[in-house]
Scaffold this motif. Structure first.
Motif, PDB file in Angstrom:
ATOM      1  N   PRO A   1      29.339 -15.354 101.540  1.00  0.00           N
ATOM      2  CA  PRO A   1      29.523 -14.031 100.924  1.00  0.00           C
ATOM      3  C   PRO A   1      30.686 -13.929  99.923  1.00  0.00           C
ATOM      4  O   PRO A   1      30.484 -13.354  98.849  1.00  0.00           O
ATOM      5  N   PRO A   2      31.890 -14.473 100.209  1.00  0.00           N
ATOM      6  CA  PRO A   2      32.963 -14.355  99.202  1.00  0.00           C
ATOM      7  C   PRO A   2      32.592 -14.972  97.860  1.00  0.00           C
ATOM      8  O   PRO A   2      32.879 -14.400  96.807  1.00  0.00           O
ATOM      9  N   THR A   3      31.924 -16.147  97.900  1.00  0.00           N
ATOM     10  CA  THR A   3      31.524 -16.789  96.648  1.00  0.00           C
ATOM     11  C   THR A   3      30.494 -15.945  95.908  1.00  0.00           C
ATOM     12  O   THR A   3      30.587 -15.737  94.699  1.00  0.00           O
ATOM     13  N   TRP A   4      29.542 -15.441  96.656  1.00  0.00           N
ATOM     14  CA  TRP A   4      28.488 -14.576  96.077  1.00  0.00           C
ATOM     15  C   TRP A   4      29.131 -13.411  95.339  1.00  0.00           C
ATOM     16  O   TRP A   4      28.834 -13.134  94.173  1.00  0.00           O
ATOM     17  N   ASN A   5      30.074 -12.768  96.035  1.00  0.00           N
ATOM     18  CA  ASN A   5      30.727 -11.577  95.502  1.00  0.00           C
ATOM     19  C   ASN A   5      31.570 -11.908  94.271  1.00  0.00           C
ATOM     20  O   ASN A   5      31.495 -11.239  93.234  1.00  0.00           O
TER      21      ASN A   5
ATOM     22  N   GLN B   1      21.619 -22.041  95.677  1.00  0.00           N
ATOM     23  CA  GLN B   1      21.651 -20.887  96.574  1.00  0.00           C
ATOM     24  C   GLN B   1      23.073 -20.706  97.096  1.00  0.00           C
ATOM     25  O   GLN B   1      23.762 -21.676  97.378  1.00  0.00           O
ATOM     26  N   ILE B   2      23.490 -19.441  97.173  1.00  0.00           N
ATOM     27  CA  ILE B   2      24.827 -19.193  97.706  1.00  0.00           C
ATOM     28  C   ILE B   2      24.684 -18.529  99.062  1.00  0.00           C
ATOM     29  O   ILE B   2      24.048 -17.487  99.197  1.00  0.00           O
ATOM     30  N   ILE B   3      25.264 -19.156 100.114  1.00  0.00           N
ATOM     31  CA  ILE B   3      25.173 -18.520 101.424  1.00  0.00           C
ATOM     32  C   ILE B   3      26.519 -17.964 101.862  1.00  0.00           C
ATOM     33  O   ILE B   3      26.615 -17.294 102.871  1.00  0.00           O
TER      34      ILE B   3
END
Lengths: 221, 217
Positions: free
Chosen positions: B46-50, B42-44
């Motif tokens: 935001p920069p990594t998610w994006n 799970q990615i919490i």
């Protein structure tokens, strides 16, 4: 290249090397003597951009005239541009180690420079992958124009929108601030002209060499 | 204009006839997302998610656009040459690739949200960014694909040629969509929007002007 330009080049580079190391410079915190890098690092980029613009100019000209000599010029100017770009990265990296404490930082200007190098390496890879001369010249001219236009956005527009550690951005002093110091200006302007002339001189010799090699190959076959 | 619509329709019907390549792309995106899901859980942040979202999109679009000129054999290109103009070919290919990438990006967003979670606060703004990003990716890569196919290269050549010149677009789009994820006001994103539109116009104009030189042989 004209003889008087060569004389100016040598004279200005003497001024740069002797004056650059000896001229009194303002004592500034953190920078101290590393400020002298201004005479070596900054002109590298000026010269690189000058020769790359020359390469672009000959690419344009090739597309309209279809003369292979123009392609030789475009290629050799790009080659010299890469050499000066690498020198710019090395001098900048060395300076950054002693002022920022790291060889490389995640900075928009530094990344722009690195991406430009990647583009020109890709340009030479593309050239090497095509055997037919006419085809190689045309395709690489198209690529170089396309890439140069996009790189312009990267190098000249994006850094102005973001903060950067690099001198000239985000309140960090750039050479414009030292223009008041006439000693430094006296060395900096000759340095820019001297290094740029040197870049064009090297390119000039390489173009002549390339043409001679082509002629030798033709006469042998 | 009529030529362009015909050419676009031809591309779509070709794609529809051999569903294999589109399904391949679909599977590529989904399995990449699944691999990311298994490695990240799970990615919490935001920069990594994006960033991960756009990296998946980048590789998917290289694969999607790479074939646009590679699959055209010499005979068929010659046939186009007798029928239409160079500008009609490049415009139709670009428009088709924009459509293809838009579909891919929506599928990417859907599965990415299902597996890894959706952290976007301002979805309309994110989707506008995604549309502009897809247009930029498609227009840059279409011309690069034409260059690489003329050089007789493979998809490695496309990646090498296109990645460095995609960087300006990629960082701008990542900043834009990151602001959308944080739900920031439009006034913050305004300058990035202008750059994105300008980059799109620039690449489209350049490929329109430069393609005829690649075309004639």
């Amino acid at each position: 290249m004209k003889l008087w330009l060569k004389i100016i080049c040598i004279a200005f580079l003497f001024i740069t090397i002797i004056g650059g190391l000896l001229v009194p410079v303002p004592r500034l915190a953190i920078l101290h003597e590393t400020i002298r890098n201004l005479f070596f690092h900054v002109p590298m980029w000026f010269s690189m951009i000058a020769v790359l613009v020359a390469s672009l100019f000959y690419s344009f000209k090739f597309l309209s005239k279809n003369d292979l000599d123009l392609d030789v010029k475009a290629e050799e100017f790009a080659r010299v541009g890469i050499v000066f770009g690498i020198l710019g990265l090395l001098t900048g990296s060395l300076w950054a180690k002693y002022t920022w404490g790291a060889w490389w930082t995640n900075d928009v200007k530094l990344n722009g420079a690195a991406a430009t190098m990647l583009v020109y390496f890709a340009y030479f890879l593309l050239r090497n992958s095509i055997d037919d001369e006419q085809k190689r010249a045309r395709i690489s001219a198209v690529y170089s124009i396309f890439a140069f236009a996009l790189m312009t956005v990267f190098i000249f527009i994006l850094p102005r929108l973001t903060d950067s550690l690099h001198p000239g951005n985000g309140g960090n002093p750039a050479f414009a601030k030292y223009d008041l110091d006439s000693n430094m200006r006296l060395v900096f302007y000759p340095a820019v002209i001297g290094w740029s002339l040197l870049a064009f001189w090297i390119a000039d010799i390489r173009i002549r060499l390339h043409k001679i090699n082509n002629q030798i190959e033709e006469s042998q076959s | 204009m009529k030529e362009i619509t015909h050419l676009i329709r031809k591309e779509i019907s070709l794609e529809w006839k051999s569903k294999y390549s589109f399904n391949g792309l679909l599977l590529y995106v989904i399995s990449t997302i699944f691999v990311c899901y298994l490695s990240f859980k799970q990615i919490i942040d935001p920069p990594t998610w994006n960033a991960l979202f756009w990296i998946i999109m980048l590789f998917a679009s290289v694969n999607a656009v790479a074939k646009s000129f590679m699959t055209e054999n010499r005979g068929r290109l010659l046939y186009y040459y007798t029928l239409t103009s160079a500008s009609a070919v490049i415009i139709s290919k670009t428009v088709y690739n924009v459509l293809l990438l838009l579909v891919l990006s929506l599928i990417n967003l859907l599965f990415y949200s299902i597996f890894i979670g959706n952290l976007v606060q301002d979805l309309p703004m994110f989707i506008i960014g995604m549309i502009l990003g897809c247009m930029g990716f498609a227009s840059i890569m279409t011309l690069i694909s034409a260059i690489a196919s003329k050089a007789g290269g493979n998809s490695t050549l496309i990646a090498i040629l296109s990645f460095p010149i995609l960087i300006p677009l990629l960082i701008t789009i990542i900043r834009f969509t990151k602001n959308a994820m944080d739900g920031l006001d439009w006034s913050v994103n305004y300058k990035f929007l202008i750059i994105l539109v300008a980059l799109n116009l620039l690449t489209m104009a350049l490929s329109y002007l430069l393609f005829p030189y690649l075309w004639r042989e």
